[in-house]
Design a protein around this motif. Sequence first.
Motif, PDB file in Angstrom:
ATOM      1  N   SER A 212     -34.993   0.328  73.716  1.00  0.00           N
ATOM      2  CA  SER A 212     -34.072  -0.804  73.849  1.00  0.00           C
ATOM      3  C   SER A 212     -34.810  -1.949  74.522  1.00  0.00           C
ATOM      4  O   SER A 212     -35.155  -1.861  75.717  1.00  0.00           O
ATOM      5  CB  SER A 212     -32.842  -0.403  74.666  1.00  0.00           C
ATOM      6  OG  SER A 212     -32.045  -1.545  74.955  1.00  0.00           O
TER       7      SER A 212
ATOM      8  N   SER B  75     -26.996  -1.579  74.218  1.00  0.00           N
ATOM      9  CA  SER B  75     -27.133  -1.190  72.822  1.00  0.00           C
ATOM     10  C   SER B  75     -25.824  -1.445  72.081  1.00  0.00           C
ATOM     11  O   SER B  75     -24.739  -1.141  72.575  1.00  0.00           O
ATOM     12  CB  SER B  75     -27.522   0.284  72.712  1.00  0.00           C
ATOM     13  OG  SER B  75     -27.545   0.688  71.369  1.00  0.00           O
TER      14      SER B  75
ATOM     15  N   GLU C 163     -32.581   3.105  73.350  1.00  0.00           N
ATOM     16  CA  GLU C 163     -31.510   2.587  72.506  1.00  0.00           C
ATOM     17  C   GLU C 163     -30.288   3.504  72.492  1.00  0.00           C
ATOM     18  O   GLU C 163     -29.150   3.044  72.392  1.00  0.00           O
ATOM     19  CB  GLU C 163     -32.026   2.401  71.070  1.00  0.00           C
ATOM     20  CG  GLU C 163     -31.053   1.701  70.137  1.00  0.00           C
ATOM     21  CD  GLU C 163     -30.869   0.224  70.456  1.00  0.00           C
ATOM     22  OE1 GLU C 163     -29.850  -0.339  70.021  1.00  0.00           O
ATOM     23  OE2 GLU C 163     -31.736  -0.354  71.140  1.00  0.00           O
TER      24      GLU C 163
ATOM     25  N   SER D 144     -28.850   3.000  76.403  1.00  0.00           N
ATOM     26  CA  SER D 144     -28.824   1.705  77.066  1.00  0.00           C
ATOM     27  C   SER D 144     -27.427   1.081  77.015  1.00  0.00           C
ATOM     28  O   SER D 144     -26.758   1.121  75.971  1.00  0.00           O
ATOM     29  CB  SER D 144     -29.827   0.750  76.403  1.00  0.00           C
ATOM     30  OG  SER D 144     -29.722  -0.545  76.964  1.00  0.00           O
TER      31      SER D 144
END
Length: 356
Positions: A306, A166, A160, A163
């Motif tokens: 993520s 995100s 997360e 990514s």
Amino acid sequence: MMSPRQIPEDRGSSPHFRHTPVQIIHIIGNFLRIWSIYSLYRYLSETGASVVLFLFTCLIPASILFLILQKPWKGRPLSNTQVVPSIINGGITALYFVLWGKGLKSCGPLRAILAEYSGAVLGVLSGVLYGRKGHIWKKVGGLIAMVASFYFLSQGWAMESYSPFSFKDSLDDEVQTEQLLGIKEMVLPIFAGILSALRRVIARRVSLKNQLKRRLNAITIASATCFLFPVAMWDMIIGSPSSTSDKVPFSTWAFLSTILFGVILIFYVDSIAEERLHMVFSSPRHLMVAGGCIIVMEIVYNMDFSLPGFLICCLILGFGIYEATSLERGRKDSFQTSDLSNGMLGDETQMSSLPT
């Protein structure tokens, strides 16, 4: 009264229902194995314990249990052409455990688990050596897709905090943030995945019968423990200056789960999946099961995760595996069609021609 037309329909649908319990066992077995991997990673990351020494202490009781369960010294005597390759396979298995454990500690459980599917590279090699030109190009494309997936994983697409998918500006302080890696850091788990595939291929080549395969696996794990002994002793003597394992109590759950689920149970589960479901380890179906288990564990352990990035990496990796094993998959389908017409399936013969 039942019409004659209904009988073959019922017979045709019965294999699906017969395979359902096996599929459930396969999912549960892989879930428990992945759970043990996350427990092991948390223990290693929190304590800084020696990876080699811990895995060696896990292999000792695992090898003893395998020997007690399979009793390779009983029954039909094993020939040297079976025992010697199994002992050599033990050396490959020991090297696999060392590389995989170090890759797990440095890359995290998500990337270490997905890197195990790099064994599909052996499918590319088989296509180059034995396949037609059309299959070679498919396998090369599959190899490129696999490399792209591992590259995206190393760049943090499944995390997360890194990514590109995100939408969060900041993360919760309680979330465990993993470090961003490069493709060089993933060489260890990728090479471990290739070794894992190689040891499975050797095991299939040596043993075609189920019972024989289990007996030889006991010899392989026992020899792997012997090969790992001097490495573990050297690691214990030299020690790790960054180790703080003396300040944290030994994790009984990480120890027992690695033995029972990570080594023993997963062998029998994968063997049943090969025999009943015709599902080898490096296959898109196996990846789909592992991907679902990883999602659950990432959420439970509150990892830096993520979901969109992870799914994209898995889809690319699954496509690469599908193309890399296209030739062997075609051979498997042709074998199954021929055997079904004769009313039987040669499970181990089919599986011995497949990459793991």
